[in-house]
Design an enzyme around this catalytic site. Structure first.
Site, PDB file in Angstrom:
ATOM      1  N   HIS A  75      -3.001   3.091  -1.434  1.00  0.00           N
ATOM      2  CA  HIS A  75      -1.840   3.711  -0.771  1.00  0.00           C
ATOM      3  C   HIS A  75      -0.571   3.590  -1.613  1.00  0.00           C
ATOM      4  CE1 HIS A  75      -3.769   4.321   3.269  1.00  0.00           C
ATOM      5  NE2 HIS A  75      -4.513   3.326   2.848  1.00  0.00           N
ATOM      6  N   ASN A 148      -4.326   5.605   9.820  1.00  0.00           N
ATOM      7  CA  ASN A 148      -4.613   6.725   8.920  1.00  0.00           C
ATOM      8  C   ASN A 148      -4.603   8.030   9.708  1.00  0.00           C
ATOM      9  OD1 ASN A 148      -4.918   5.335   6.497  1.00  0.00           O
ATOM     10  ND2 ASN A 148      -7.129   5.067   6.754  1.00  0.00           N
ATOM     11  N   HIS A 339       1.709  -5.087   7.871  1.00  0.00           N
ATOM     12  CA  HIS A 339       0.682  -6.117   8.057  1.00  0.00           C
ATOM     13  C   HIS A 339       0.094  -5.976   9.458  1.00  0.00           C
ATOM     14  CE1 HIS A 339      -1.551  -9.695   8.250  1.00  0.00           C
ATOM     15  NE2 HIS A 339      -0.615 -10.537   8.633  1.00  0.00           N
TER      16      HIS A 339
HETATM   17 FE1  HDD Z   1      -5.439  -0.781   4.230  1.00  0.00          FE
HETATM   18  C1  HDD Z   1      -2.486  -0.561   2.594  1.00  0.00           C
HETATM   19  C2  HDD Z   1      -4.492   1.817   6.313  1.00  0.00           C
HETATM   20  C3  HDD Z   1      -8.557  -0.754   5.653  1.00  0.00           C
HETATM   21  C4  HDD Z   1      -6.204  -3.581   2.529  1.00  0.00           C
HETATM   22  N1  HDD Z   1      -3.807   0.415   4.401  1.00  0.00           N
HETATM   23  C5  HDD Z   1      -2.691   0.340   3.630  1.00  0.00           C
HETATM   24  C6  HDD Z   1      -1.756   1.332   4.058  1.00  0.00           C
HETATM   25  C7  HDD Z   1      -2.316   2.002   5.106  1.00  0.00           C
HETATM   26  C8  HDD Z   1      -3.615   1.415   5.330  1.00  0.00           C
HETATM   27  C9  HDD Z   1      -1.717   3.132   5.884  1.00  0.00           C
HETATM   28  C10 HDD Z   1      -0.394   1.593   3.427  1.00  0.00           C
HETATM   29  C11 HDD Z   1       0.682   0.804   4.093  1.00  0.00           C
HETATM   30  C12 HDD Z   1       2.017   1.142   3.486  1.00  0.00           C
HETATM   31  O1  HDD Z   1       2.434   2.305   3.638  1.00  0.00           O
HETATM   32  O2  HDD Z   1       2.620   0.267   2.869  1.00  0.00           O
HETATM   33  N2  HDD Z   1      -6.374   0.368   5.639  1.00  0.00           N
HETATM   34  C13 HDD Z   1      -5.773   1.294   6.452  1.00  0.00           C
HETATM   35  C14 HDD Z   1      -6.690   1.675   7.503  1.00  0.00           C
HETATM   36  C15 HDD Z   1      -7.839   0.962   7.304  1.00  0.00           C
HETATM   37  C16 HDD Z   1      -7.636   0.121   6.146  1.00  0.00           C
HETATM   38  C17 HDD Z   1      -6.384   2.655   8.603  1.00  0.00           C
HETATM   39  C18 HDD Z   1      -9.106   0.954   8.106  1.00  0.00           C
HETATM   40  C19 HDD Z   1      -9.152   1.180   9.361  1.00  0.00           C
HETATM   41  N3  HDD Z   1      -7.085  -1.920   4.082  1.00  0.00           N
HETATM   42  C20 HDD Z   1      -8.271  -1.770   4.774  1.00  0.00           C
HETATM   43  C21 HDD Z   1      -9.158  -2.874   4.462  1.00  0.00           C
HETATM   44  C22 HDD Z   1      -8.478  -3.702   3.580  1.00  0.00           C
HETATM   45  C23 HDD Z   1      -7.195  -3.069   3.367  1.00  0.00           C
HETATM   46  C24 HDD Z   1     -10.546  -3.066   5.040  1.00  0.00           C
HETATM   47  C25 HDD Z   1      -8.903  -4.978   2.937  1.00  0.00           C
HETATM   48  C26 HDD Z   1      -9.811  -5.768   3.382  1.00  0.00           C
HETATM   49  N4  HDD Z   1      -4.527  -1.825   2.759  1.00  0.00           N
HETATM   50  C27 HDD Z   1      -5.003  -2.993   2.250  1.00  0.00           C
HETATM   51  C28 HDD Z   1      -4.033  -3.669   1.299  1.00  0.00           C
HETATM   52  C29 HDD Z   1      -2.833  -2.681   1.318  1.00  0.00           C
HETATM   53  C30 HDD Z   1      -3.299  -1.590   2.269  1.00  0.00           C
HETATM   54  C31 HDD Z   1      -4.605  -4.031  -0.023  1.00  0.00           C
HETATM   55  C32 HDD Z   1      -2.312  -2.181  -0.018  1.00  0.00           C
HETATM   56  C33 HDD Z   1      -0.827  -2.303   0.032  1.00  0.00           C
HETATM   57  C34 HDD Z   1      -0.553  -3.016   1.246  1.00  0.00           C
HETATM   58  O3  HDD Z   1      -1.700  -3.299   1.897  1.00  0.00           O
HETATM   59  O4  HDD Z   1       0.544  -3.353   1.648  1.00  0.00           O
HETATM   60  O5  HDD Z   1      -3.687  -4.916   1.778  1.00  0.00           O
END
Ligand code: HDD
Length: 698
Positions: A75, A148, A339
């Site tokens: 993202h 999402n 978060h």
């Molecule tokens: Fe995630 C970012 C949505 C599964 C780990 N995720 C991130 C963002 C969105 C989502 C919208 C961007 C937030 C922003 O604008 O700063 N992610 C989802 C959805 C998921 C999902 C709807 C499943 C239902 N994500 C998911 C899993 C993991 C992550 C299973 C890890 C185990 N996601 C992350 C992250 C991020 C992230 C690595 C990258 C940057 C951040 O968090 O701040 O922690």
């Protein structure tokens, strides 16, 4: 100072304290020392070496050297905006969360939209999931809904997330392709993980190509829990539904926009807010009583499943309006930290294993991305609720804590901050027992039924787009066994789908269905059933050259503008064109700086001389033909119809039907006709996807 939570928009008041403007200021160093020259280094003589003692040079370059922070691991590409959430119907029966129970409250929010796979500088219109993350600054603390624009996910357990992301990101040897799932590693992952199939249907559908962030749904994906004052839990899924309906770009168009204007999505969001055409979404909940946990033929804890809206209706309870652009992209949109663990009293988690892993990941990732544990103090992340605890020190600590005691319990600070009391968060006391095992529940085992449900629910044109997307993506895979593996899974989803995909990618079509199609559908899943009753923020191009009928430009342009559309007059050159009546028409943009793919519709006014010139201008002819191919509304008055003919839109015989499929092509004579109203109706429809475009080259 008054409690910020009592003011009209407490978040903006709080942000104002940190907003700085250069107006009337003098240039200084970071130490506040006035600078006499910022263009010439201190040196020995005019042509001599620079001096180390030049503190301004050193500070300026050092700061610059450290301007970048790591982009989000997923993202990374996004755009954000502030807004407000209002509640229309109290959910007090189900939750104690104040912002979901007190209808008199307006809750400030920050929303960040994103793509998933691409880097920070990648294009907005790639085929991808869109993130829809909302930070509610409630009076009880921040609640983050990190969702999402698709209601399911690729995997069922977060432990697979690094594998999935490594597969979809550019391949490790070459870092190719950027922001695209059309390559071997992603599809290799897919063919070996059939739990991806439902999500892959969504990703290959038009949902992956939203026309605008204001025209896509949002989903919390997981099943969460609401908990009421008596401690009674209710399962909940969160939904955002856009007021303008859910609408998508054509695939060919998306790819072209990625080159013509990679900022298409963020510019659209920015412009809508600046012009007052605020993006608006309805907030809804699907509620499932705790005792119904096992009444479905799927597991509520499985994030690859939806609860069909026909089974459990989405109850609309609130509205989100995005009405303010950030003042600084880095400070706000880049530094915002979402978060999933940010919940307020009355909202709790479920045991969805994807959700549980996310609860670890989001906090962890901010530590590397934002450089330490004090990122909640960054202005955009600060809650409007007061913060008091014994967390101390760390990089970039902004608070000047005064107390002698930084521990609990203490007697030296009067025992403060005190623990507990009314409004404290209490975790839902779920009873659990079991052995420590690594094993997925059997209730997660069906990977195809809902993929089939999705396919069955699509209109014919949506199915065509899905088949085209699978063919495109798999056609980019070099390894035949990967293509075959995916077709094998598709044959469990729907036989016809598998055959149609196989035929386009050199794979032998399967002879019989691997799993019979259950025949069920859910109309709510089809974008064909989405609202299409507004032209708010729609962009309409008016093509003109010298000799244009200015009366038609004004009459049609005014009618569209009044209805909320944005009209732009395009001509070969910027400035003015001479109108047939001797007046002048102002040109908004030179045609060479734009393209049809950046507009929702095109209108060609009359004026013999103007249309003759346009018909000889390849850009203008292509503009009209391409608008037609992308199924957009195309309008022409009087002589303007000649340009449509020149573009091959009229007078073409179509192979199958021997007729012109002219849905959304609006022609008329004379400005006094009902032409503007008809054109507005055609623009409202978003696209005329049923149009047969086979014989118009563009
Ligand atoms: Fe995630 C970012 C949505 C599964 C780990 N995720 C991130 C963002 C969105 C989502 C919208 C961007 C937030 C922003 O604008 O700063 N992610 C989802 C959805 C998921 C999902 C709807 C499943 C239902 N994500 C998911 C899993 C993991 C992550 C299973 C890890 C185990 N996601 C992350 C992250 C991020 C992230 C690595 C990258 C940057 C951040 O968090 O701040 O922690």
């Amino acid at each position: 100072m008054a409690d910020p939570a009592d003011r009209a928009d407490p978040k903006q008041e709080q942000m104002d304290l940190r907003r700085v403007s250069p107006e009337g200021t003098k240039l200084t160093t970071d130490q506040g020392i006035r600078v006499d020259d910022t263009d010439n280094s201190l040196s020995v003589g005019e042509r001599g070496p620079s001096l180390l003692e030049d503190f301004h040079l050193r500070e300026k370059i050092t700061h610059f050297d450290h301007e970048r922070i790591p982009e989000r691991v997923v993202h990374a590409r996004g755009a954000g905006a502030y807004g407000e959430f209002t509640l229309h119907e109290s959910l007090a029966e189900y939750t104690t969360a104040e912002f979901l129970t007190d209808t008199s409250l307006t809750t400030p929010v920050f929303v960040r939209f994103s793509t998933v796979a691409g880097s920070r500088g990648s294009a907005d219109t790639v085929r991808d999931v869109r993130g829809f993350a909302t930070k509610f600054y409630t009076r009880q603390g921040n609640f983050d809904l990190v969702g999402n624009n698709m209601p399911v996910f690729f995997i069922q357990d977060g432990i697979k997330f690094p594998d999935f992301v490594h597969a979809v990101k550019p391949e490790p040897m070459s870092e190719i392709p950027q922001a695209s799932s059309a390559h071997d590693t992603l599809w290799d992952f897919v063919q070996l993980q059939p739990e991806t199939m439902h999500m892959m249907m969504w990703l290959m559908s038009d949902r992956a190509l939203p026309r605008s962030f204001a025209m896509m749904q949002g989903f919390g994906v997981h099943t969460f829990r609401l908990v009421n004052a008596e401690g009674r839990p209710t399962f909940v899924k969160f939904h955002w539904k856009p007021k303008l309906g859910t609408h998508s770009l054509a695939w060919d168009e998306s790819q072209k926009i990625a080159g013509k204007n990679p900022d298409f999505g963020r510019a659209d969001l920015w412009e809508r807010i600046e012009s007052g055409a605020f993006p608006e979404y309805e907030f809804g909940v699907q509620l499932v009583p705790a005792e119904d946990e096992h009444r479905f033929d799927f597991d509520l804890l499985d994030p690859t499943k939806i609860i069909p809206e026909e089974d459990v209706p989405v109850r609309p309870v609130g509205t989100l309006v995005l009405n303010r652009n950030p003042g600084n992209f880095f400070a706000e949109t880049e530094q915002v930290a979402f978060h999933l663990g940010n919940v307020v009293p009355g909202i709790d988690f479920s045991n969805d294993p994807l959700l549980q892993a996310r609860l670890f990941s989001y906090l962890d990732t901010q530590l590397i991305r934002l450089g330490g544990p004090n990122f909640p103090q960054i202005p955009v992340n600060r809650p409007v609720a007061p913060v008091h605890n014994h967390h101390r020190d760390g990089y970039h600590q902004m608070e000047v804590h005064q107390a002698q005691a930084a521990y609990h319990k203490n007697s030296l600070s009067g025992g403060c901050p005190a623990v507990g009391g009314e409004g404290s968060f209490t975790h839902y006391q779920e009873r659990v027992e079991g052995n420590k095992i690594r094993k997925r529940s059997e209730s997660f085992a069906d990977h195809y039924s809902q993929a089939t449900l999705f396919w069955n629910s699509m209109a014919d044109w949506e199915k065509e787009h899905i088949v085209g997307a699978f063919r495109f993506e798999l056609g980019k895979c070099d390894h035949m066994h990967i293509r075959e593996g995916v077709v094998g899974h598709l044959n469990h989803v729907d036989h016809d789908l598998a055959v149609r995909v196989a035929e386009g990618i050199g794979v032998s079509p399967p002879e019989a269905a691997a799993t019979p199609n259950h025949g069920r559908s859910s109309p709510a899943l089809s974008q064909a059933n989405s609202a299409a009753d507004s032209v708010l923020g729609r962009k309409v191009a008016i093509l003109a050259a010298d000799g244009v009928d200015s009366g038609a430009v004004t009459a049609v342009g005014d009618a569209l503008t009044e209805a909320g559309a944005v009209c732009e007059v395009l001509a070969a050159e910027d400035g003015f064109v001479q109108a047939a009546d001797g007046g002048q028409v102002e040109v908004t943009r030179a045609m060479s700086t734009v393209a049809s793919v950046l507009y929702d519709a095109v209108f060609v006014p009359g004026g013999e001389e103007s249309v003759r010139a346009l018909a000889q201008d390849g850009d203008a002819v292509h503009f009209v033909a391409e608008s037609f191919v992308h199924c957009k509304a195309v309008g022409a008055l009087d002589a303007g119809i000649g340009l449509l003919e020149r573009a091959g839109i009229t007078g073409v015989e179509f192979a199958d039907q021997n007729t012109v499929s002219d849905a959304g092509v609006v022609t008329g004579e004379g400005a006094s006709s009902d032409f503007p109203a008809k054109l507005i109706e055609a623009v409202k429809a978003h696209r005329h996807w049923t149009r047969d475009k086979a014989h118009v080259p563009a």
